[in-house]
Design a protein around this motif. Sequence first.
Motif, mmCIF file in Angstrom:
data_model
loop_
_atom_site.group_PDB
_atom_site.id
_atom_site.type_symbol
_atom_site.label_atom_id
_atom_site.label_comp_id
_atom_site.label_asym_id
_atom_site.label_seq_id
_atom_site.Cartn_x
_atom_site.Cartn_y
_atom_site.Cartn_z
ATOM 1 N N ASP A 156 4.604 6.965 8.288
ATOM 2 C CA ASP A 156 4.340 5.839 7.512
ATOM 3 C C ASP A 156 4.859 5.995 6.107
ATOM 4 O O ASP A 156 4.307 5.567 4.972
ATOM 5 C CB ASP A 156 2.853 5.528 7.625
ATOM 6 C CG ASP A 156 2.241 4.169 6.969
ATOM 7 O OD1 ASP A 156 3.364 3.247 7.046
ATOM 8 O OD2 ASP A 156 1.486 3.966 6.390
ATOM 9 N N GLY A 157 6.060 6.659 6.075
ATOM 10 C CA GLY A 157 6.260 6.683 4.470
ATOM 11 C C GLY A 157 5.652 7.942 3.558
ATOM 12 O O GLY A 157 4.888 8.822 4.102
ATOM 13 N N PHE A 158 5.529 7.693 2.446
ATOM 14 C CA PHE A 158 5.102 8.554 1.594
ATOM 15 C C PHE A 158 4.538 7.683 0.158
ATOM 16 O O PHE A 158 5.070 6.643 -0.144
ATOM 17 C CB PHE A 158 5.848 9.484 1.049
ATOM 18 C CG PHE A 158 6.999 9.314 0.083
ATOM 19 C CD1 PHE A 158 7.115 9.489 -1.116
ATOM 20 C CD2 PHE A 158 8.245 8.772 0.993
ATOM 21 C CE1 PHE A 158 8.065 9.115 -1.854
ATOM 22 C CE2 PHE A 158 9.303 8.362 -0.103
ATOM 23 C CZ PHE A 158 9.184 8.506 -1.296
ATOM 24 N N ILE A 202 3.065 12.800 -1.187
ATOM 25 C CA ILE A 202 2.242 12.765 -0.027
ATOM 26 C C ILE A 202 2.640 11.902 1.061
ATOM 27 O O ILE A 202 3.034 10.757 0.787
ATOM 28 C CB ILE A 202 1.029 12.319 -0.611
ATOM 29 C CG1 ILE A 202 0.355 13.000 -1.736
ATOM 30 C CG2 ILE A 202 -0.224 12.212 0.636
ATOM 31 C CD1 ILE A 202 -0.994 12.590 -2.361
ATOM 32 N N ALA A 203 3.021 12.733 2.084
ATOM 33 C CA ALA A 203 3.324 11.931 3.337
ATOM 34 C C ALA A 203 2.192 11.234 4.080
ATOM 35 O O ALA A 203 1.150 11.970 4.238
ATOM 36 C CB ALA A 203 4.288 12.772 4.207
ATOM 37 N N PHE A 204 2.476 10.473 5.002
ATOM 38 C CA PHE A 204 1.311 9.954 5.960
ATOM 39 C C PHE A 204 1.850 10.096 7.407
ATOM 40 O O PHE A 204 3.141 9.500 7.714
ATOM 41 C CB PHE A 204 1.248 8.504 5.561
ATOM 42 C CG PHE A 204 0.902 8.300 4.324
ATOM 43 C CD1 PHE A 204 -0.421 8.476 3.529
ATOM 44 C CD2 PHE A 204 1.735 7.954 3.158
ATOM 45 C CE1 PHE A 204 -0.769 8.333 2.252
ATOM 46 C CE2 PHE A 204 1.469 7.485 1.978
ATOM 47 C CZ PHE A 204 0.235 7.752 1.562
ATOM 48 N N THR A 205 1.222 10.590 8.372
ATOM 49 C CA THR A 205 1.663 10.801 9.782
ATOM 50 C C THR A 205 0.540 10.596 10.590
ATOM 51 O O THR A 205 -0.356 11.359 10.671
ATOM 52 C CB THR A 205 2.175 11.919 9.931
ATOM 53 O OG1 THR A 205 3.497 12.195 9.269
ATOM 54 C CG2 THR A 205 2.801 12.177 11.489
ATOM 55 N N ASN A 214 -1.092 2.994 6.320
ATOM 56 C CA ASN A 214 -1.488 2.205 5.317
ATOM 57 C C ASN A 214 -1.401 0.454 5.428
ATOM 58 O O ASN A 214 -2.030 -0.166 4.254
ATOM 59 C CB ASN A 214 -0.599 2.455 4.064
ATOM 60 C CG ASN A 214 -0.584 3.859 3.479
ATOM 61 O OD1 ASN A 214 -1.493 3.947 2.680
ATOM 62 N ND2 ASN A 214 0.175 4.784 3.881
ATOM 63 N N GLY A 215 -0.762 0.124 6.463
ATOM 64 C CA GLY A 215 -1.025 -1.248 6.749
ATOM 65 C C GLY A 215 0.122 -1.762 5.739
ATOM 66 O O GLY A 215 1.097 -1.144 5.302
ATOM 67 N N GLY A 241 4.400 1.956 4.220
ATOM 68 C CA GLY A 241 4.677 0.658 5.074
ATOM 69 C C GLY A 241 5.715 0.749 6.048
ATOM 70 O O GLY A 241 5.947 -0.397 6.692
ATOM 71 N N THR A 242 6.007 1.863 6.448
ATOM 72 C CA THR A 242 7.258 1.997 7.468
ATOM 73 C C THR A 242 6.554 2.096 9.051
ATOM 74 O O THR A 242 7.357 2.352 9.903
ATOM 75 C CB THR A 242 7.985 3.218 7.291
ATOM 76 O OG1 THR A 242 7.210 4.326 7.296
ATOM 77 C CG2 THR A 242 8.679 3.054 5.762
ATOM 78 N N TRP A 243 5.028 2.184 9.036
ATOM 79 C CA TRP A 243 4.527 2.785 10.227
ATOM 80 C C TRP A 243 5.142 1.653 11.469
ATOM 81 O O TRP A 243 5.225 2.189 12.469
ATOM 82 C CB TRP A 243 2.894 2.565 9.967
ATOM 83 C CG TRP A 243 2.326 3.293 11.455
ATOM 84 C CD1 TRP A 243 2.091 4.346 11.568
ATOM 85 C CD2 TRP A 243 1.758 2.498 12.570
ATOM 86 N NE1 TRP A 243 1.524 4.449 12.552
ATOM 87 C CE2 TRP A 243 1.142 3.400 13.317
ATOM 88 C CE3 TRP A 243 1.810 1.096 12.871
ATOM 89 C CZ2 TRP A 243 0.686 3.239 14.476
ATOM 90 C CZ3 TRP A 243 1.367 0.653 14.194
ATOM 91 C CH2 TRP A 243 0.927 1.658 14.881
ATOM 92 N N MET A 244 4.995 0.403 11.270
ATOM 93 C CA MET A 244 4.908 -0.667 12.447
ATOM 94 C C MET A 244 6.347 -0.554 12.940
ATOM 95 O O MET A 244 6.876 -0.538 14.041
ATOM 96 C CB MET A 244 4.603 -1.939 11.988
ATOM 97 C CG MET A 244 4.567 -3.022 13.035
ATOM 98 S SD MET A 244 3.693 -2.476 14.613
ATOM 99 C CE MET A 244 1.945 -2.864 14.070
#
Length: 324
Positions: A56-58, A91-94, A111-112, A120-123
């Motif tokens: 989900d980006g960083f 800080i990355a989000f996975t 993060n939606g 915001g890259t999750w979807m």
Amino acid sequence: MTLTRRALLASTAIPVAGPALAQSNPMPNVPSPGSAQAPGFYRYKVGDVEVTAINDGFAYRPLEGFVSNANLSDVQQAMREAFLPADRLPIAFTTLVLRQNGRVVLIDTGNGDMGAPTSGTWMANFRAAGFDPAQVNAVVISHFHGDHINGLRLKAGTAVFPKAEIMVPAQEWDFWMDEGRMSRAPEGAKGAFQNVHRVFDPIAKDVTRYEAGKELVPGLVTVSTPGHTPGHMSFALSSGSGKLIVMSDVTNHPALFVRNPDWSAVFDMDADQARQTRRRMLDMAASERAQVAFYHAPFPATGHIAKEGNGYRLVPVQWSAAIL
């Protein structure tokens, strides 16, 4: 758990995307041509379970003050040793998607559309991996910080996974959904409570609350890991001879808190308890030689833990074109 005003305020910085991180970003985020990497997903197997890491980006966080009990010069040295910038931490989000016997289960949601502009890259990554929100059977939440729950409900109020059962830690629910505690919270911390209500109030009667030691879906057992938040949970995924310890936010970036497990991240609401939890979990992972997954480690955020001096190190998995 003893929560100080400073710890509660600090813990809200990521949940509500505070000033250092905040900017709205639509989901999915579609970058301009040539400005982005290939889709951020990575698959591996744990026994019969297919695990897909979804990036989900960083977000950047200023380094000064990020480690609350260490000198800035020591933190900067740790960053230099990891070939990272000495002024800010990426800080990355996975999140993880588990697929077994036709069921699709998420662990946390990203993060939606309420994170930093670099998130915001999750979807987009979720869809690129071949998934659709309508096919998600269950969403398991580790704790109620915004970067873990905001993917459940967009800023406009839209529920992202309309058919999924939502499972949350009972102690997190009791803490963050308490109206009296929210009214007594420092002004700067109220946003975190309000965000939890924004996400969960519309579905409160349907949310499943779970305790530690509970098998939520076949092979996925909850592990109590308090300190980062009052009811923070990690998970042990087992299938056949395979085992994966899902650390959630037991550590933030491994270059800092795996190598220096007694350091305290500014987001840890009970720093003493978080340090004890961190050492317990890292000791377990190292002694069992189990594969681990982190929420904030560099993508694909999985590997093994090796003991090293008074600390540990993360040994990343070797990237494989095959799903092993």
